[in-house]
Write a protein that holds these residues in place. Structure first.
Motif, short mmCIF file in Angstrom:
data_model
loop_
_atom_site.label_atom_id
_atom_site.label_comp_id
_atom_site.label_asym_id
_atom_site.label_seq_id
_atom_site.Cartn_x
_atom_site.Cartn_y
_atom_site.Cartn_z
N ILE A 243 0.02 -1.57 -11.44
CA ILE A 243 0.86 -1.75 -10.25
C ILE A 243 0.35 -0.79 -9.19
O ILE A 243 0.29 0.43 -9.42
CB ILE A 243 2.34 -1.46 -10.56
N ILE A 244 -0.01 -1.32 -8.04
CA ILE A 244 -0.44 -0.49 -6.92
C ILE A 244 0.73 -0.33 -5.95
O ILE A 244 1.33 -1.33 -5.52
CB ILE A 244 -1.64 -1.11 -6.17
N THR A 245 1.06 0.91 -5.62
CA THR A 245 2.11 1.17 -4.64
C THR A 245 1.47 1.48 -3.29
O THR A 245 0.42 2.13 -3.22
CB THR A 245 3.01 2.35 -5.06
N VAL A 246 2.11 1.01 -2.23
CA VAL A 246 1.62 1.26 -0.88
C VAL A 246 2.80 1.46 0.06
O VAL A 246 3.83 0.78 -0.09
CB VAL A 246 0.71 0.11 -0.39
N ASP A 247 2.68 2.39 0.97
CA ASP A 247 3.70 2.62 1.99
C ASP A 247 3.58 1.51 3.02
O ASP A 247 2.57 1.39 3.71
CB ASP A 247 3.46 3.98 2.64
N ALA A 248 4.62 0.67 3.12
CA ALA A 248 4.56 -0.49 4.01
C ALA A 248 4.41 -0.09 5.47
O ALA A 248 3.88 -0.87 6.27
CB ALA A 248 5.81 -1.35 3.82
N LYS A 249 4.85 1.10 5.82
CA LYS A 249 4.81 1.52 7.23
C LYS A 249 3.39 1.83 7.69
O LYS A 249 2.99 1.48 8.80
CB LYS A 249 5.70 2.73 7.45
N ILE A 250 2.60 2.49 6.83
CA ILE A 250 1.26 2.90 7.25
C ILE A 250 0.16 2.08 6.59
O ILE A 250 -1.00 2.15 7.01
CB ILE A 250 1.03 4.40 6.98
N GLY A 251 0.51 1.31 5.56
CA GLY A 251 -0.47 0.43 4.94
C GLY A 251 -1.68 1.17 4.38
O GLY A 251 -1.56 2.24 3.78
N PHE A 252 -2.85 0.58 4.61
CA PHE A 252 -4.10 1.13 4.06
C PHE A 252 -4.92 1.87 5.12
O PHE A 252 -6.12 2.08 4.96
CB PHE A 252 -4.93 0.02 3.43
N GLY A 253 -4.28 2.26 6.22
CA GLY A 253 -4.96 3.04 7.23
C GLY A 253 -6.06 2.28 7.93
O GLY A 253 -5.96 1.07 8.16
N ASN A 254 -7.16 2.98 8.23
CA ASN A 254 -8.24 2.36 8.99
C ASN A 254 -9.17 1.50 8.13
O ASN A 254 -10.14 0.92 8.64
CB ASN A 254 -9.06 3.43 9.74
N GLY A 255 -8.89 1.44 6.82
CA GLY A 255 -9.69 0.59 5.94
C GLY A 255 -10.95 1.24 5.40
O GLY A 255 -11.69 0.61 4.64
N PHE A 256 -11.20 2.50 5.76
CA PHE A 256 -12.39 3.20 5.29
C PHE A 256 -12.09 4.03 4.04
O PHE A 256 -10.97 4.49 3.83
CB PHE A 256 -12.95 4.12 6.37
N LEU A 257 -13.14 4.24 3.24
CA LEU A 257 -13.03 5.11 2.08
C LEU A 257 -13.09 6.57 2.51
O LEU A 257 -13.52 6.90 3.62
CB LEU A 257 -14.17 4.83 1.09
N LEU A 258 -12.69 7.46 1.60
CA LEU A 258 -12.80 8.90 1.83
C LEU A 258 -14.25 9.28 2.14
O LEU A 258 -15.17 8.70 1.57
CB LEU A 258 -12.35 9.66 0.59
N PRO A 259 -14.48 10.22 3.03
CA PRO A 259 -13.52 10.95 3.86
C PRO A 259 -13.31 10.31 5.24
O PRO A 259 -12.61 10.87 6.07
CB PRO A 259 -14.18 12.31 4.00
N ALA A 260 -13.93 9.15 5.47
CA ALA A 260 -13.79 8.48 6.77
C ALA A 260 -12.42 7.84 6.93
O ALA A 260 -11.97 7.57 8.05
CB ALA A 260 -14.88 7.43 6.95
N GLY A 261 -11.75 7.61 5.82
CA GLY A 261 -10.41 7.00 5.82
C GLY A 261 -9.65 7.44 4.59
O GLY A 261 -10.14 8.26 3.81
N PRO A 262 -8.46 6.87 4.38
CA PRO A 262 -7.62 7.33 3.27
C PRO A 262 -7.85 6.62 1.94
O PRO A 262 -7.23 6.97 0.94
CB PRO A 262 -6.21 7.02 3.79
N LEU A 263 -8.73 5.62 1.90
CA LEU A 263 -8.91 4.82 0.70
C LEU A 263 -9.72 5.51 -0.39
O LEU A 263 -10.76 6.11 -0.11
CB LEU A 263 -9.56 3.48 1.03
N ARG A 264 -9.25 5.38 -1.61
CA ARG A 264 -9.98 5.92 -2.75
C ARG A 264 -11.03 4.92 -3.26
O ARG A 264 -11.99 5.31 -3.92
CB ARG A 264 -9.01 6.25 -3.89
N GLU A 265 -10.80 3.64 -2.99
CA GLU A 265 -11.73 2.59 -3.39
C GLU A 265 -11.48 1.37 -2.50
O GLU A 265 -10.44 1.28 -1.84
CB GLU A 265 -11.56 2.24 -4.86
N PRO A 266 -12.41 0.41 -2.46
CA PRO A 266 -12.23 -0.78 -1.60
C PRO A 266 -10.99 -1.58 -1.98
O PRO A 266 -10.67 -1.72 -3.17
CB PRO A 266 -13.52 -1.58 -1.84
N ILE A 267 -10.33 -2.12 -0.98
CA ILE A 267 -9.08 -2.85 -1.20
C ILE A 267 -9.31 -4.13 -1.99
O ILE A 267 -8.66 -4.37 -3.02
CB ILE A 267 -8.40 -3.19 0.15
#
Length: 329
Positions: free
Chosen positions: A154-178
């Motif tokens: 189960i993946i949890t996500v904050d509906a208000k901010i979503g997945f950010g700019n869509g970039f992986l760390l450190p350019a964005g907040p993603l740990r892996e591709p969506i």
């Protein structure tokens, strides 16, 4: 660490500059996944994780899930790495004995709902939990840990901010591709108000067909406390403190000041004494989150209120049916 603001803007010079580092991060992550041989537990493992850095509601989700599993007749045990705790484990958390310094804050909360083990090596934690009677393991975080085979995610996500700019760390907040992760996930759980949920669905509708999408909201527990008109100085050291401040506002509290601290902030006497002086000057009551309250030194706990919250699922039917199939299959 607070999330950089550019992570949640569509495109910035900073994120573009960091793209080479992002590609290196992605390559190293893929190599790590390829060389690890995942441990397969004797009992089903349900993993609750996220794609982004920061607070997305994993702990409240873990709590309601283990409560649901118990009501369904199962014996869930929770495995946590015990973030910032000194214990290597496997160690079963005892709220009467163990401290935040030893096991971290989240395990102390989780242990009040189900047997909880801290273990830096999660496979060892799972083995001990199974020996102690667990018939299902709930993995608190660890989605990106390739050393554990997950039967259900189960993946949890904050509906208000979503997945950010869509970039992986450190350019964005993603740990892996969506896209690649959602294809291998059972459920995507977006957490937020109706307004935020509608925004999330509109923004990510092209991705929501890759995993079953369910919704929930984090709501305060009715404790009998009358917050209306109460002057408060609210402080929080969680992933997204704004959600906490909004909850207090919605309850009718008069927020005269807010303090956003680092996630898992260590509360020493100097910090808390300064907050106490400021609250006195403002004629306000100090209020913090349930998770932050766990980290307060004993001598400060009687003078600081906390706001407990729980996850409220919009509809359990889909998730409960899928879990039943997993556990009875």
């Amino acid at each position: 660490m607070k999330a950089p603001k550019f992570w949640y803007k569509s495109l910035t010079l900073i994120s573009l500059t960091l793209l080479p580092v992002m590609l290196l991060y992605y390559l190293l992550t893929k190599i790590n996944q390829m060389i690890k041989s995942p441990y397969k537990s004797k009992v089903p493992v349900i993993c609750i994780g996220n794609l982004t850095v920061g607070g997305t509601g994993k702990t409240p989700t873990t709590i309601v899930l283990v409560e649901r599993l118990v009501s369904m007749g199962y014996k869930p045990h929770i495995i946590s790495r015990g973030y910032k705790g000194t214990e290597l484990g496997p160690l079963r958390v005892d709220t009467k004995i163990h401290t935040v310094t030893q096991v971290g804050d989240e395990p102390l909360i989780l242990a009040t709902f189900a047997p909880t083990w801290v273990s830096k090596n999660k496979s060892n934690g799972i083995k001990v939990a199974v020996k102690e009677g667990a018939d299902v393991i709930v993995l608190d975080d660890g989605l990106q840990n390739p050393s554990i085979y997950k039967d259900f995610s189960i993946i949890t996500v904050d509906a208000k901010i979503g997945f950010g700019n869509g970039f992986l760390l450190p350019a964005g907040p993603l740990r892996e591709p969506i896209n690649s992760r959602l294809k291998n996930t059972n459920f995507l759980l977006s957490i937020g108000s109706v307004k935020d949920q509608n925004k999330f669905i509109s923004q990510y509708k092209h991705k929501l067909n890759k995993a079953k999408h369910i919704q929930a909201e984090i709501v305060p527990i009715e404790t009998g406390m009358n917050w209306k008109g109460l002057r408060v100085l609210a402080f929080a050291g969680i992933g997204n403190p704004e959600k906490f401040f909004t909850s207090l506002h919605n309850l009718g509290a008069t927020i005269v000041a807010t303090k956003s601290l680092n996630d898992h902030q260590v509360f020493n006497k100097k910090i808390l004494s300064r907050l106490k002086i400021e609250a006195t000057q403002l004629n306000a009551q100090l209020v913090t989150t349930e998770k932050d309250a766990i980290r307060l030194p004993q001598e400060f706990r009687t003078n600081i209120l906390s706001l407990p919250v729980r996850l409220k699922m919009k509809d359990w039917a889909q998730l409960e049916s899928a879990i039943n199939i997993l556990l009875k299959g």
